[in-house]
Design an enzyme around this catalytic site. Structure first.
Site, mmCIF file in Angstrom:
data_model
loop_
_atom_site.group_PDB
_atom_site.id
_atom_site.type_symbol
_atom_site.label_atom_id
_atom_site.label_comp_id
_atom_site.label_asym_id
_atom_site.label_seq_id
_atom_site.Cartn_x
_atom_site.Cartn_y
_atom_site.Cartn_z
ATOM 1 N N ASN A 92 6.126 5.171 4.894
ATOM 2 C CA ASN A 92 6.389 5.984 5.368
ATOM 3 C C ASN A 92 6.198 6.140 6.551
ATOM 4 O O ASN A 92 5.493 6.334 7.684
ATOM 5 C CB ASN A 92 5.168 6.786 5.238
ATOM 6 C CG ASN A 92 5.025 6.449 2.892
ATOM 7 O OD1 ASN A 92 6.316 6.678 1.972
ATOM 8 N ND2 ASN A 92 3.163 6.468 2.732
ATOM 9 N N HIS A 105 2.574 0.534 9.020
ATOM 10 C CA HIS A 105 2.534 -0.209 7.658
ATOM 11 C C HIS A 105 3.154 -0.394 7.051
ATOM 12 O O HIS A 105 3.490 1.157 7.125
ATOM 13 C CB HIS A 105 0.850 0.290 7.805
ATOM 14 C CG HIS A 105 0.612 1.272 7.453
ATOM 15 N ND1 HIS A 105 0.663 2.903 8.701
ATOM 16 C CD2 HIS A 105 1.448 2.344 6.291
ATOM 17 C CE1 HIS A 105 0.687 3.796 8.333
ATOM 18 N NE2 HIS A 105 0.718 3.604 6.840
ATOM 19 N N HIS A 107 3.481 -0.502 3.295
ATOM 20 C CA HIS A 107 2.762 -0.962 1.835
ATOM 21 C C HIS A 107 3.979 -0.800 0.647
ATOM 22 O O HIS A 107 4.622 -1.328 0.890
ATOM 23 C CB HIS A 107 3.075 0.505 1.268
ATOM 24 C CG HIS A 107 2.639 2.003 1.660
ATOM 25 N ND1 HIS A 107 0.926 2.557 1.241
ATOM 26 C CD2 HIS A 107 2.691 2.459 2.776
ATOM 27 C CE1 HIS A 107 1.066 3.708 2.202
ATOM 28 N NE2 HIS A 107 1.814 3.595 2.997
HETATM 29 P P1 5GP Z 1 0.406 6.307 5.307
HETATM 30 O O1 5GP Z 1 0.357 7.200 4.646
HETATM 31 O O2 5GP Z 1 0.964 6.330 6.410
HETATM 32 O O3 5GP Z 1 1.427 5.838 4.717
HETATM 33 O O4 5GP Z 1 -0.715 4.996 4.756
HETATM 34 C C1 5GP Z 1 -1.673 4.854 5.059
HETATM 35 C C2 5GP Z 1 -2.540 4.736 3.922
HETATM 36 O O5 5GP Z 1 -3.707 3.772 4.389
HETATM 37 C C3 5GP Z 1 -2.729 4.819 2.592
HETATM 38 O O6 5GP Z 1 -2.847 4.652 1.626
HETATM 39 C C4 5GP Z 1 -4.276 4.805 2.896
HETATM 40 O O7 5GP Z 1 -5.633 5.045 1.595
HETATM 41 C C5 5GP Z 1 -4.627 4.308 4.008
HETATM 42 N N1 5GP Z 1 -5.926 4.058 4.230
HETATM 43 C C6 5GP Z 1 -7.086 5.317 4.909
HETATM 44 N N2 5GP Z 1 -7.711 4.845 5.825
HETATM 45 C C7 5GP Z 1 -7.511 3.831 5.091
HETATM 46 C C8 5GP Z 1 -9.087 2.527 5.917
HETATM 47 O O8 5GP Z 1 -10.443 3.103 6.305
HETATM 48 N N3 5GP Z 1 -9.233 1.285 4.960
HETATM 49 C C9 5GP Z 1 -8.472 0.933 4.192
HETATM 50 N N4 5GP Z 1 -7.933 0.065 3.955
HETATM 51 N N5 5GP Z 1 -6.877 1.986 3.531
HETATM 52 C C10 5GP Z 1 -7.213 3.233 4.622
#
Ligand code: 5GP
Ligand code: ZN
Length: 119
Positions: A92, A105, A107
């Site tokens: 994303n 990152h 996924h």
């Molecule tokens: P994005 O929305 O930026 O693509 O993904 C961020 C991801 O980080 C989300 O899926 C969310 O659940 C995960 N996330 C947020 N805070 C933490 C955390 O403190 N530890 C872990 N392991 N994942 C996190």
């Protein structure tokens, strides 16, 4: 070897070990750990150790590390037993892409049939 770190960044904190995470794979360039809020039976995040805000910033400054991130994602999928059944790798990017953490990152999602297109 030095790591590019950004103070206050959540994923830099996980890379350094200051913030706990369930790490499933790490090497000199990347760290992979389970998402805290899994969207599938397997949901692992793969990050470069160096801080880059998003895919555009990463690929503009370090092609080798961009490749290492993708290679680590496929390794995670294999470790998690997803190779035969298939899986999805998602980066994303930016507001419309739904990015909420500003450290690039990937996924790795799998373990169930995933729908397409995303909402
Ligand atoms: P994005 O929305 O930026 O693509 O993904 C961020 C991801 O980080 C989300 O899926 C969310 O659940 C995960 N996330 C947020 N805070 C933490 C955390 O403190 N530890 C872990 N392991 N994942 C996190
Ligand atoms: Zn960071």
């Amino acid at each position: 070897m030095t790591t590019l770190s950004r103070p206050g960044c959540l994923f830099c904190g996980i890379v350094s070990g200051d913030i706990p995470a369930d790490v499933v794979l790490q090497d000199t360039q990347t760290v992979a750990f389970r998402d805290i809020s899994p969207a599938a039976p397997t949901h692992v995040l793969v990050v470069p150790r160096d801080h880059h805000d998003d895919l555009a910033a990463l690929s503009a400054s370090d092609r080798d590390l961009t490749g290492a991130l993708m290679a680590a994602a496929t390794q995670v999928a294999a470790l998690e037993g997803l190779t035969d059944g298939g899986y999805r790798v998602v980066l994303n990017t930016g507001v419309d892409g739904g990015q909420t953490v500003g450290h690039v990152h990937a996924h790795v999602l799998g373990g169930r049939s995933l729908t397409w297109p995303p909402g």
